[in-house]
Design an enzyme around this catalytic site. Structure first.
Site, short mmCIF file in Angstrom:
data_model
loop_
_atom_site.label_atom_id
_atom_site.label_comp_id
_atom_site.label_asym_id
_atom_site.label_seq_id
_atom_site.Cartn_x
_atom_site.Cartn_y
_atom_site.Cartn_z
CB VAL A 180 -0.99 0.03 1.20
CG1 VAL A 180 -2.07 -1.01 1.00
CG2 VAL A 180 -0.28 -0.16 2.52
N GLY A 181 2.13 1.15 -0.16
CA GLY A 181 2.91 2.38 -0.22
C GLY A 181 4.37 2.09 0.00
N GLY A 238 8.43 4.14 0.81
CA GLY A 238 9.17 5.35 1.12
C GLY A 238 10.64 5.01 1.17
N GLY A 239 11.42 5.93 1.67
CA GLY A 239 12.85 5.73 1.70
C GLY A 239 13.27 4.50 2.49
CE1 TYR A 240 8.91 5.19 5.02
CE2 TYR A 240 8.44 2.85 4.87
CZ TYR A 240 8.03 4.17 4.77
OH TYR A 240 6.75 4.44 4.43
N GLY A 241 11.53 1.69 2.91
CA GLY A 241 11.08 0.39 2.43
C GLY A 241 9.62 0.44 2.07
CE LYS A 243 8.67 2.81 8.88
NZ LYS A 243 8.76 3.99 9.73
CG ASP A 290 9.36 13.94 8.03
OD1 ASP A 290 9.29 15.07 7.48
OD2 ASP A 290 9.49 12.88 7.40
#
Ligand SMILES: *[C@@H]1O[C@H](CO)[C@@H](O)[C@H](O)[C@H]1NC(C)=O
Ligand SMILES: *[C@@H]1O[C@H](CO)[C@@H](O)[C@H](O)[C@H]1NC(C)=O
Ligand SMILES: *[C@@H]1O[C@H](CO)[C@@H](O)[C@H](O)[C@H]1NC(C)=O
Ligand SMILES: *[C@@H]1O[C@H](CO)[C@@H](O)[C@H](O)[C@H]1NC(C)=O
Ligand SMILES: *[C@@H]1O[C@H](CO)[C@@H](O)[C@H](O)[C@H]1NC(C)=O
Length: 952
Positions: free
Chosen positions: A636-637, A639-642, A658, A754
């Site tokens: 479902v999405g 980002g930089g982390y995975g 995550k 953030d």
């Protein structure tokens, strides 16, 4: 000599295993009859020798002396054959809710009975008169059944009685007192406890009932239908510590000599028809808890003698016609925790002085005539002034004008270990062992304190419980307390879980012994808890098969021992020792393997067992299964982390996982620090960490699934949800509360670093939840007001001051939040083709104009209509948040309060005339609007599972 040794051992062996003669035939027949009238008797009740190890049965000289079977799930009636067990001293059948029917008259045959405990069963019908024949009786606990009829006068014959508890039944009629040859309760000169509350007792409380010869400490008559005046003889019983006469129909004035009760801790006279003037209780120098609410006393000024009650923790005087000014010195009483003075005519200025540093937590003055409020300094006392003149005028800051229920959400935390992921209905104990706990509820009928948020009370209770179990050598590993609440009759209820040691369940002997410690008042909590009873639940998890086998093997042992003699016994003992040793080693190994952090325990840090509060450990397989092997559909999405996957647990709960990329994986220590931090953060407006996986080289965080996507998608219209003005305010409020919690209530405080619209998620009811603490920093004590760090964050939201100085404070989050607020108004990206939203707005804003002249830039979807004052205020706050200097920005709790007011006004659609409405953001930022008495919006606490999170 060589001949003698084995002989001695054989003798010893005979003594140990064979000396028990068979149970007396009469007792066997009696017990057999009990057994036949019950279902669910212990499976080892077989054979004809109950004294040979039947669960719950104890014998002496072949006679049955004790039956203790609490919480074992017995059903059926108690047979009159119990009367044949003539040596019986103890009968405890507590917490078997399905034992019904009458208490047989034959109970009166048990001439040796000293303890009769039938708490929380289903007995009905009258209590037999024959109970008065039990001359040896010391403990009589028949509370929490359905007994009806009158209290037998014959109980007055029980001259050794120490404990009389008939509470919570359907008993009616008068309280019996003696008359010539007829006995009565006034004859119970050794009794310390009269617990008769929550029945239907009627008539007067006889003057004759009390005398100076009595030894009573607890008189609990609450919740009956008693009439007439309070007998002045009560004042003669100077041993009294707790008196509850509340919830009756008592009338006339309170006898003045109650004042002689200098040992009294708790006095409840509330909810009666008492009249005359308030009694002068200045002599009650030990009084902790006083409740005289809802009576018909004559109107009176606040009595000065209250100020002499130096031990007072709780004063409850609701609807008692108190008038005039409350003396300020009341608030400095050293132990005062709670003042409940609702529905009086107290007026003037409420001046609580420096109610700081003491124990005061709540002052409820709802529906009085208070016109003003003064407080010096800041404290966390909650003041309620709803329905007072001070709250009639709108525009005042309103925190104290609403009523918020106090909440206490203590749960025994894990003791330096990771809660285990337990199968089926097992529960992870405070020592993180999966087991089936024995559960039930403590009911404290009159605690001397009222601050349910103070952990100290629970911790001391846990300690004294463990001490009590250990001193009776019971197989208890640990206890857990939770869910403290006051019920309608002001009893403190507290859930208890008792965990077994060495195995995952209790056997019947374990349960009935633990139950007995709690039912028999063997366990004595600290006196501040006052009189209590325990209401256990039937235990469902006896491993009965295992039990039978162990009995069989024991019998074999006896036979071999008897036949072959001492040397074999020695060998057996040796083998047993070796076996126990091996078991211990195995247990240690299993424990080690269940701790996913064992690998760095020894090497990297000294005290590095992660301290997690409420987070689960997931195995890789579990998460693999929940996401259908991390399928594309569930992605479902990213980002930089995975990547982020949606998953579904076997219980149907949706989760978001995550999963870190190889490159972004942190060191184990760092990962541990992160999950520790996240697991300590609990708030409805923060995405909740459910658990984590640190298994097979993976690092995954498991969060609650938040279905409505990001705020960014909602603002941009991508998610198809229309955000009107009220929704935007609600979202801003939610996110602000989440942040305020991180800054001001989390311990240590946390800076998010953030904040942006992609990190604010929306749940099914469009509540905002702040997500992604990947960059979060706890404020550690040694660096009180800022942390120097490498600058991280997202351009457009980044605080320029932090960027330049590299000094991070919570005001950097406030800046980012200000940008989010501007985005909420304009639906514009903060940085768009070289245009920076903060500068754009600063350039066009004109406070002399309608909508501050921002018509062009406002998102038309908002649909502002005519009600624009709230909008302008919102802009003011947003602009104060993006002030260049952090010191000029407001705190998040200030922002919360302001948005709360806007929301209230937007919803009611009335014109809002706040004193701050007309001022510009420059004024706000000077800090001159901070009310000293507001520490936080109290419902920030609502989702806090622990009253206070202690630093690690
Ligand atoms: C109790 O109070 C009464 C009146 O209030 C007083 O006359 C009496 O002396 C007191 N008794 C004791 C034992 O103090
Ligand atoms: C209350 O009683 C005490 C002594 O028993 C006395 O000194 C005091 O004046 C009384 N106060 C009132 C308001 O009657
Ligand atoms: C408060 O109430 C008292 C008694 O009812 C009255 O005498 C007094 O004037 C009132 N004070 C104020 C400030 O209203
Ligand atoms: C909690 O209760 C204990 C014992 O009464 C007391 O010493 C302590 O100060 C209390 N803590 C707070 C925060 O009131
Ligand atoms: C505490 O209360 C909650 C909600 O009422 C309930 O779900 C939970 O099972 C309770 N916990 C215990 C240990 O009784």
């Amino acid at each position: 000599m060589g001949e003698i040794m084995p002989l001695l051992l054989l003798l010893l062996c005979n003594y140990l295993f064979l000396a028990k003669a068979a149970t007396s035939n009469g007792d066997f027949i009696g017990l057999k009859a009990l057994m036949d009238s019950w279902q669910n008797t212990p499976p080892n009740w077989v054979g004809s020798d109950p004294c040979d190890g039947w669960d719950g049965i104890k014998c002496s000289n072949s006679r049955v002396t004790s039956i203790t079977l609490s919480s074992t799930g017995l059903t059926g009636e108690l047979s009159g054959d119990v009367g044949s067990l003539s040596e019986l001293e103890t009968l405890d059948l507590s917490y078997n809710k399905d034992i019904t029917g009458p208490l047989p008259q034959a109970i009166g045959n048990l001439k040796k009975l000293s303890t009769l405990i039938l708490v929380g069963c289903g007995f009905n019908g009258p209590i037999p008169d024959e109970i008065g024949n039990l001359q040896e009786l010391v403990y009589l606990s028949l509370n929490s059944n359905n007994f009806n009829g009158q209290i037998p006068a014959s109980i007055g014959n029980l001259s050794k009685l120490y404990w009389l508890d008939l509470a919570e039944n359907q008993l009616n009629g008068p309280i019996p007192v003696s008359n010539g040859s007829i006995p009565g309760l006034d004859k119970l000169l050794h009794a310390k406890h009269f617990h008769l509350g929550q029945n239907k007792l009627s008539g007067i409380i006889p003057q004759q009932l009390f005398s100076s010869e009595m030894a009573l400490i607890h008189v609990l008559f609450e919740g009956n239908q008693l009439r007439g005046s309070i007998p002045s003889s009560l004042g003669l019983v100077t041993t009294l510590e707790v008196v509850r006469l509340d919830g009756n129909m008592l009338s006339a004035s309170v006898p003045q000599n109650l004042n002689n009760l200098t040992k009294l801790h708790d006095l409840f006279l509330s909810n009666n028809k008492l009249s005359g003037s308030l009694p002068n209780l200045t002599g009650m120098s030990s009084l902790n808890y006083l409740d005289m609410s809802n009576n018909s006393f004559v109107p009176t000024d606040f009595p000065p003698w209250f100020l002499t009650l130096e031990s007072l923790t709780t004063l409850v005087m609701e609807n008692t016609q108190l008038q005039g000014q409350i003396p300020t010195s009341l608030f400095s009483l050293g132990y005062l925790q709670t003042l409940m003075l609702k529905g009086n005519k107290l007026n003037g200025t409420l001046d609580i002085g420096t109610a700081d540093g003491n124990h005061l937590r709540r002052i409820d003055l709802e529906s009085n005539l208070i016109g003003d409020f003064k407080q010096v300094g800041v404290s966390d006392v909650q003041v309620i002034l709803k329905d007072n003149p001070i709250c009639y005028e709108t525009g005042e800051d309103k925190t104290y004008c609403s009523v918020l229920q106090p909440n206490s959400s203590y749960t025994t935390p894990p003791k330096n270990c990771l809660p285990s992921t337990c199968s089926s209905d097992q529960i992870s104990s405070p020592n993180c062992e999966c087991a089936y706990p024995y559960t039930g509820t403590f009911i404290f009928r009159s605690p001397s304190f009222s601050d349910l948020g103070n952990e100290t009370y629970y911790v001391s209770l846990e300690e004294s419980l463990m001490h009590s179990f250990q001193s009776h050598n019971l197989p208890v590993d640990s206890v857990s307390l939770s869910n403290a609440t006051k019920n309608a009759v002001q009893y403190l209820e507290l859930s208890l879980q008792v965990f077994p040691s060495n195995q995952d369940h209790f056997n019947r002997t374990g349960i009935s012994s633990v139950g007995f410690v709690l039912s028999n008042q063997t366990f004595k909590p600290q006196p501040i808890f006052g009189p209590f009873y325990f209401d256990g639940e039937a235990y469902q998890h006896f491993g009965d098969n295992g039990h039978r086998e162990s009995k069989k093997s024991r019998n074999i042992g006896i036979i071999i021992g008897a036949a072959v003699g001492g040397s074999v016994l020695l060998v057996l003992l040796l083998l047993a020792g070796v076996y126990a040793f091996c078991q211990k080693k195995r247990a240690e190994k299993a424990l080690e393997q269940s701790n996913p952090f064992r690998r760095w325990d020894s090497r990297e840090s000294h005290n590095s067992i992660p301290q997690l509060q409420g987070a689960r450990v997931f195995s890789f397989e579990e998460l693999q299964k929940s996401t259908k092997n991390f399928s594309q559909d569930n992605d479902v999405g990213s980002g930089g982390y995975g990547k982020v996957y949606r998953g579904k647990l076997p219980n149907g709960q949706l989760i978001a996982i995550k999963r870190a990329h190889i490159e972004t994986m942190q060191g184990a220590l760092q990962f541990k620090a992160e999950i520790e931090l996240l697991s300590r953060v609990h708030h409805t407006n923060l995405v909740r960490l459910i658990g984590f996986c640190f298994d097979q080289g993976e690092q995954m965080l498991v969060y609650e699934y938040v279905p409505n996507g990001t705020l960014k998608d909602a603002i941009s219209g991508k998610s198809g949800i229309r955000l009107d003005w009220v929704r935007r305010l609600k979202i801003a409020l939610g996110a602000a509360k989440g942040l305020a919690y991180l800054h001001e209530l989390a311990n240590p405080p946390i800076i998010h670093r953030d904040i942006k619209t992609t990190n604010i998620l929306l749940d099914e009811r469009m509540n905002a939840k702040v997500a992604d603490f990947g960059l979060s920093k706890p404020m550690v004590d040694t660096e009180k007001d800022h942390i120097t760090t490498q600058v991280k964050g997202t351009m457009g939201y980044l605080d320029p001051e932090y960027y330049m100085s590299q000094q991070l404070t919570e005001k950097s989050d406030v800046y980012s939040f200000g940008v989010v607020m501007l985005e909420l108004i304009t639906a514009k990206k903060p940085l768009d083709r070289g245009k920076y939203i903060v500068i754009e707005i600063k350039n066009v804003i004109d406070q002399t104009k309608d909508l501050y002249g921002l018509h062009e830039i406002v998102d038309p979807v908002i649909g502002l209509g005519t009600n624009t004052k709230g909008f302008e205020k919102f802009v003011d706050i947003a602009m104060s948040c993006v002030q260049e200097s952090g010191a000029d920005r407001p705190s998040m709790s200030y922002v919360v309060r302001e948005i709360e007011n806007m929301l209230q006004q937007a919803r009611s659609n009335t014109t809002f005339e706040s004193p701050t409405t007309s001022s510009s953001y420059d004024d706000i930022s000077k800090g001159s609007y901070r009310h000293p008495y507001i520490t936080e919006s109290p419902d920030l606490n609502a989702a806090l599972p622990y009253p206070k999170i202690e630093p690690m």
